[in-house]
Write an enzyme that holds these catalytic residues in place. Structure first.
Site, PDB file in Angstrom:
ATOM      1  N   CYS A 271      14.964 -62.305  39.560  1.00 53.25           N
ATOM      2  CA  CYS A 271      13.564 -62.178  39.882  1.00 53.25           C
ATOM      3  C   CYS A 271      13.469 -60.755  40.392  1.00 53.25           C
ATOM      4  O   CYS A 271      14.488 -60.151  40.705  1.00 53.25           O
ATOM      5  CB  CYS A 271      13.145 -63.104  41.023  1.00 53.25           C
ATOM      6  SG  CYS A 271      13.108 -64.850  40.596  1.00 53.25           S
TER       7      CYS A 271
ATOM      8  N   ARG B 226      13.224 -57.958  35.043  1.00 50.73           N
ATOM      9  CA  ARG B 226      14.028 -58.937  35.776  1.00 50.73           C
ATOM     10  C   ARG B 226      13.453 -60.360  35.700  1.00 50.73           C
ATOM     11  O   ARG B 226      14.109 -61.316  36.118  1.00 50.73           O
ATOM     12  CB  ARG B 226      14.143 -58.534  37.253  1.00 50.73           C
ATOM     13  CG  ARG B 226      14.797 -57.182  37.460  1.00 50.73           C
ATOM     14  CD  ARG B 226      14.896 -56.859  38.930  1.00 50.73           C
ATOM     15  NE  ARG B 226      15.645 -57.865  39.642  1.00 50.73           N
ATOM     16  CZ  ARG B 226      16.956 -57.885  39.770  1.00 50.73           C
ATOM     17  NH1 ARG B 226      17.686 -56.936  39.217  1.00 50.73           N
ATOM     18  NH2 ARG B 226      17.550 -58.841  40.448  1.00 50.73           N
TER      19      ARG B 226
ATOM     20  N   GLU C 285      23.409 -56.396  12.945  1.00 50.27           N
ATOM     21  CA  GLU C 285      22.051 -56.243  13.471  1.00 50.27           C
ATOM     22  C   GLU C 285      21.853 -54.967  14.270  1.00 50.27           C
ATOM     23  O   GLU C 285      20.769 -54.405  14.258  1.00 50.27           O
ATOM     24  CB  GLU C 285      21.592 -57.475  14.258  1.00 50.27           C
ATOM     25  CG  GLU C 285      22.328 -57.743  15.524  1.00 50.27           C
ATOM     26  CD  GLU C 285      21.896 -59.048  16.186  1.00 50.27           C
ATOM     27  OE1 GLU C 285      20.747 -59.467  16.016  1.00 50.27           O
ATOM     28  OE2 GLU C 285      22.723 -59.644  16.885  1.00 50.27           O
TER      29      GLU C 285
ATOM     30  N   LYS D 192      12.655 -60.106  19.346  1.00 49.67           N
ATOM     31  CA  LYS D 192      13.446 -60.903  20.290  1.00 49.67           C
ATOM     32  C   LYS D 192      13.180 -62.387  20.115  1.00 49.67           C
ATOM     33  O   LYS D 192      14.071 -63.208  20.258  1.00 49.67           O
ATOM     34  CB  LYS D 192      13.128 -60.455  21.721  1.00 49.67           C
ATOM     35  CG  LYS D 192      13.958 -61.133  22.784  1.00 49.67           C
ATOM     36  CD  LYS D 192      15.425 -60.694  22.742  1.00 49.67           C
ATOM     37  CE  LYS D 192      16.310 -61.466  23.682  1.00 49.67           C
ATOM     38  NZ  LYS D 192      17.715 -61.469  23.229  1.00 49.67           N
TER      39      LYS D 192
ATOM     40  N   GLU E  90      29.695 -64.616  14.580  1.00 52.55           N
ATOM     41  CA  GLU E  90      28.883 -63.956  15.603  1.00 52.55           C
ATOM     42  C   GLU E  90      29.221 -62.459  15.688  1.00 52.55           C
ATOM     43  O   GLU E  90      28.335 -61.619  15.837  1.00 52.55           O
ATOM     44  CB  GLU E  90      29.078 -64.662  16.957  1.00 52.55           C
ATOM     45  CG  GLU E  90      28.510 -63.973  18.178  1.00 52.55           C
ATOM     46  CD  GLU E  90      26.995 -63.743  18.130  1.00 52.55           C
ATOM     47  OE1 GLU E  90      26.329 -64.215  17.196  1.00 52.55           O
ATOM     48  OE2 GLU E  90      26.493 -63.034  19.022  1.00 52.55           O
TER      49      GLU E  90
ATOM     50  N   LYS F 109      26.573 -59.454  15.161  1.00 49.30           N
ATOM     51  CA  LYS F 109      26.313 -58.397  16.147  1.00 49.30           C
ATOM     52  C   LYS F 109      26.391 -57.035  15.476  1.00 49.30           C
ATOM     53  O   LYS F 109      25.551 -56.173  15.690  1.00 49.30           O
ATOM     54  CB  LYS F 109      27.322 -58.425  17.306  1.00 49.30           C
ATOM     55  CG  LYS F 109      27.148 -59.492  18.339  1.00 49.30           C
ATOM     56  CD  LYS F 109      25.980 -59.304  19.274  1.00 49.30           C
ATOM     57  CE  LYS F 109      24.732 -59.954  18.758  1.00 49.30           C
ATOM     58  NZ  LYS F 109      24.527 -61.339  18.889  1.00 49.30           N
TER      59      LYS F 109
ATOM     60  N   HIS G 153      39.644 -67.471  -1.333  1.00 56.39           N
ATOM     61  CA  HIS G 153      38.749 -68.124  -2.287  1.00 56.39           C
ATOM     62  C   HIS G 153      37.619 -67.199  -2.739  1.00 56.39           C
ATOM     63  O   HIS G 153      36.572 -67.661  -3.181  1.00 56.39           O
ATOM     64  CB  HIS G 153      38.192 -69.407  -1.672  1.00 56.39           C
ATOM     65  CG  HIS G 153      39.284 -70.349  -1.279  1.00 56.39           C
ATOM     66  ND1 HIS G 153      39.984 -71.083  -2.206  1.00 56.39           N
ATOM     67  CD2 HIS G 153      39.854 -70.602  -0.077  1.00 56.39           C
ATOM     68  CE1 HIS G 153      40.922 -71.783  -1.575  1.00 56.39           C
ATOM     69  NE2 HIS G 153      40.862 -71.502  -0.280  1.00 56.39           N
TER      70      HIS G 153
ATOM     71  N   ASN H  42      14.801 -63.920  45.764  1.00 58.30           N
ATOM     72  CA  ASN H  42      15.502 -63.874  44.477  1.00 58.30           C
ATOM     73  C   ASN H  42      16.880 -64.479  44.700  1.00 58.30           C
ATOM     74  O   ASN H  42      17.589 -64.061  45.613  1.00 58.30           O
ATOM     75  CB  ASN H  42      15.617 -62.411  44.013  1.00 58.30           C
ATOM     76  CG  ASN H  42      16.587 -62.241  42.865  1.00 58.30           C
ATOM     77  OD1 ASN H  42      16.749 -63.150  42.049  1.00 58.30           O
ATOM     78  ND2 ASN H  42      17.234 -61.108  42.804  1.00 58.30           N
ATOM     79  N   GLY H  43      17.231 -65.463  43.892  1.00 59.23           N
ATOM     80  CA  GLY H  43      18.536 -66.112  44.042  1.00 59.23           C
ATOM     81  C   GLY H  43      18.360 -67.612  43.948  1.00 59.23           C
ATOM     82  O   GLY H  43      17.339 -68.097  43.459  1.00 59.23           O
TER      83      GLY H  43
ATOM     84  N   TRP I  77      11.496 -65.269  37.606  1.00 56.46           N
ATOM     85  CA  TRP I  77      12.210 -65.858  36.480  1.00 56.46           C
ATOM     86  C   TRP I  77      12.628 -67.231  36.975  1.00 56.46           C
ATOM     87  O   TRP I  77      13.548 -67.364  37.783  1.00 56.46           O
ATOM     88  CB  TRP I  77      13.422 -64.993  36.133  1.00 56.46           C
ATOM     89  CG  TRP I  77      14.220 -65.564  35.017  1.00 56.46           C
ATOM     90  CD1 TRP I  77      15.388 -66.242  35.117  1.00 56.46           C
ATOM     91  CD2 TRP I  77      13.917 -65.493  33.622  1.00 56.46           C
ATOM     92  NE1 TRP I  77      15.819 -66.615  33.870  1.00 56.46           N
ATOM     93  CE2 TRP I  77      14.951 -66.171  32.928  1.00 56.46           C
ATOM     94  CE3 TRP I  77      12.876 -64.927  32.883  1.00 56.46           C
ATOM     95  CZ2 TRP I  77      14.954 -66.293  31.542  1.00 56.46           C
ATOM     96  CZ3 TRP I  77      12.891 -65.052  31.506  1.00 56.46           C
ATOM     97  CH2 TRP I  77      13.931 -65.722  30.855  1.00 56.46           C
TER      98      TRP I  77
HETATM   99  C1  F6R Z   1      21.064 -62.311  17.415  1.00 57.83           C
HETATM  100  C2  F6R Z   1      19.903 -62.977  17.973  1.00 57.83           C
HETATM  101  C3  F6R Z   1      19.234 -64.015  17.153  1.00 57.83           C
HETATM  102  C4  F6R Z   1      18.819 -65.200  18.034  1.00 57.83           C
HETATM  103  C5  F6R Z   1      17.968 -66.176  17.227  1.00 57.83           C
HETATM  104  C6  F6R Z   1      17.600 -67.395  18.034  1.00 57.83           C
HETATM  105  O1  F6R Z   1      21.614 -61.400  18.300  1.00 57.83           O
HETATM  106  O2  F6R Z   1      19.481 -62.682  19.057  1.00 57.83           O
HETATM  107  O3  F6R Z   1      20.039 -64.430  16.105  1.00 57.83           O
HETATM  108  O4  F6R Z   1      19.971 -65.812  18.530  1.00 57.83           O
HETATM  109  O5  F6R Z   1      16.814 -65.545  16.771  1.00 57.83           O
HETATM  110  O6  F6R Z   1      16.793 -67.058  19.096  1.00 57.83           O
HETATM  111  P1  F6R Z   1      16.572 -68.061  20.288  1.00 57.83           P
HETATM  112  O7  F6R Z   1      17.893 -68.239  20.962  1.00 57.83           O
HETATM  113  O8  F6R Z   1      15.564 -67.412  21.175  1.00 57.83           O
HETATM  114  O9  F6R Z   1      16.097 -69.349  19.705  1.00 57.83           O
END
Ligand code: F6R
Length: 580
Positions: free
Chosen positions: A4, A29, A460, A575, A453, A457, A476, A102-103, A76
């Site tokens: 927070c 935050r 992207e 995001k 994963e 990373k 294969h 906050n905490g 948050w």
């Molecule tokens: C990759 C990434 C995305 C999310 C995906 C799901 O780094 O951030 O692949 O993991 O869009 O998003 P959430 O978790 O918000 O449902």
């Protein structure tokens, strides 16, 4: 860490204007609700509401709050949904004491029971602080605060004020708090971004210290009330650097927060759950790969069959799901459209639904029968890192609950820290490879999802084409890609499939492929098969994903940084994906 933002001001100017700016700078935050309290002529004035600082501040006219001292909070949520009454500041029963926090106060339910005279207005853990202060107040805010923190278990950064005192009292344990030193005015902030525009001098409170702040003085005391001499430090950061706490990007900061997030996540409570016939893990992207690790742990530990499906396909595969099944959706944002649509279908078909969600009160959290909130705090970098780790902890805890087995999750924070400490070596390896066009990632067993994963990373944030495969799949097809220009990251810790992983590496080496191995510390023979090695600490087989993923996050980060990419906001990505 549950985050927070806290900002405070005391001086000769109108506090509200300054606090609004300060709290906006702390919005990274937390951003589900905002509030402000000021003091003028012996009266406390409070405004608060849900939403972001800019919306709420304008709608509620925060700047009309009178007074030359006050504090603000951006929340948050951890305990209690985001709502006006759960937003901070919180007032004591008489309305004479206001606090922001906050905490997490872990013993708040016990304290609540003891505070029989208090009228509670929220569902938060934080409100007990206001009531405890009132109970302990005998004319000195300092003494009341010392007595209050004695009672608190958990983490806190607190700002408090009393209607009859022209001062702000602060305290800290485990959540950050800094005091900005100005001329005839002083500031408080969860970090210096709250006040770096006004002063470059700050005192950082340490755990179990409290401070009493007036316009002209800042006094710091230990928890026995003895005054400490803490000279101010010079802040060398500008606002942006301060928000990232000196890290070049939010993503890097978030990668480094993972040991703390693991510690915070250990206290997650798993609600009572009936052992299902079958589990469906449904999510997108990184969250989906967390679900795939979840399959490995759940099937191994608890013997429950698990099906993992990308949320975007769930509806189109005519899933055989119904009563007696458990549908687990995993989502950082809790708003991903495909995950939400899959959840609705699972409910329609009669399955029990459980959400593993980071954002409180998000749509998927609200629509699931049961929710487990992860403790990652706000994730700002578009590429998910710390949310993934926190999702894994939740999944392992569910597996523990279903199986009665225990995993040494409390050993993980330190081991993840050791991986972070090897960042220098990882960035040197990144320097050797950042110009390539294609990458392969392979892993077996618990590390197969991490290969996926790791590749995600890299693609992207660096825009390098990367493919993740189960090591055994190479023969294969994908092995045809191997040549000296296509390196492979092979995750090969000393686990039960180690020998097989090594033989896959040999096959790649024999075809002139360069290999970066992620291996267990002390495995000296791995250098015979790999061009470069990233070592992670030894741990038990099931826990390697926590370590290998951090190594690959750092690798992707450094490659992207060397390629000068927009790491926190990669092109074409958002995001939260709220469209199908
Ligand atoms: C990759 C990434 C995305 C999310 C995906 C799901 O780094 O951030 O692949 O993991 O869009 O998003 P959430 O978790 O918000 O449902």
């Amino acid at each position: 860490m549950p985050m927070c933002g806290i900002a405070g001001y005391i001086g000769r100017k109108e506090a509200a204007q300054i606090l609004l700016k300060s709290i906006r700078n702390l919005e990274y935050r937390g951003y589900d609700s905002v509030g402000m309290a000021t003091l003028s002529e012996g009266e406390l004035h409070v405004k608060k509401g849900t939403g972001k600082v800019s919306e709420v501040g304008e709608k509620l006219n925060f700047t009309t709050l009178p007074g030359k001292l006050g504090f603000a909070h951006t929340r948050w949520a951890t305990h209690g949904e985001p709502s006006e009454r759960n937003a901070h500041p919180h007032l004591s029963t008489s309305g004479k004491i206001a606090i922001v926090h906050n905490g997490i106060i872990e013993n708040y339910l016990e304290l609540k029971e003891e505070l029989t005279d208090a009228s509670f207005r929220s569902e938060t853990d934080s409100e007990v602080i206001a009531h405890l202060l009132e109970k302990n107040y005998k004319g000195s805010l300092k003494d009341a605060l010392l007595k209050t923190i004695e009672k608190l278990n958990g983490t806190y950064a607190i700002c408090a004020m009393h209607a009859e005192k022209e001062e702000i009292a602060v305290a800290r344990n485990g959540s950050p708090l800094a005091i900005g030193i100005g001329e005839n005015e002083n500031f408080v902030g969860s970090d210096v971004s709250a006040f770096v525009e006004y002063t470059k001098e700050a005192i950082y409170l340490d755990d179990f210290e409290i401070g009493i702040i007036t316009p002209d003085s800042v006094k710091v005391f230990n928890n026995e009330g003895r005054e400490l001499h803490k000279p101010p430090m010079r802040i060398n950061w500008d606002l942006e650097q301060a928000q990232k706490q000196g890290y070049a990007h939010f993503m890097l900061k978030e990668i480094h927060e993972q040991p703390q997030i693991i510690r915070d996540s250990l206290s997650i409570q798993i609600p009572p759950l009936q052992k299902p016939n079958k589990i469906f893990m449904v999510a997108c992207g990184t969250a989906g790969y967390a679900g795939l690790v979840g399959k490995y742990i759940m099937e191994k530990a608890a013997g429950i069959p698990v099906e993992v499906a990308p949320a975007s396909e769930f509806r189109y595969s005519s899933p055989i799901i119904g009563e007696g099944d458990l549908f687990i959706s995993i989502s950082q944002s809790g708003e991903t459209a495909d995950t939400l649509a899959a959840l609705r279908l699972a409910k329609e078909k009669g399955a029990k639904t459980l959400g593993i969600i980071n954002v409180q009160d998000s749509t998927i959290a609200r629509e699931s029968d049961t929710v487990i909130y992860t403790r990652a705090g706000p994730e700002i970098g578009v590429a998910s890192t710390k949310a993934f780790t926190s999702q894994l902890i939740a999944l392992y805890k569910i597996a523990e609950k279903f199986s009665g087995q225990q995993y040494p999750l409390d050993s993980l924070a330190q081991k993840v820290q050791a991986v972070l400490d090897s960042e220098g070596q990882i960035s040197k390896i990144a320097e050797k490879y950042f110009k390539v066009y294609n990458f392969l990632y392979i892993g077996r067993g618990f590390n197969y999802p991490i290969a996926l994963e790791g590749a995600l990373k890299l693609k992207e944030i660096s825009y390098i084409h990367a493919e993740g495969y189960a090591s055994g799949e190479m023969k294969h097809g994908p092995i045809a890609l191997v040549c000296d220009e296509v390196p492979t990251i092979a995750i090969a810790p000393e686990d039960s499939v180690y020998k097989k992983s090594v033989s896959n590496m040999q096959e790649i080496k024999a075809r002139k492929g360069k290999i970066i191995a992620v291996a267990t510390e002390g495995d000296s023979s791995i250098v015979q098969h790999a061009t470069n090695v990233i070592y992670v600490p030894q741990t038990q087989e099931e826990l390697y994903p926590f370590l290998s993923v951090v190594a690959l996050q750092l690798f992707a980060y450094h490659v992207a940084s060397l390629r000068d990419c927009d790491i926190d906001k990669p092109r074409n990505l958002a995001k939260s994906v709220t469209v199908e």
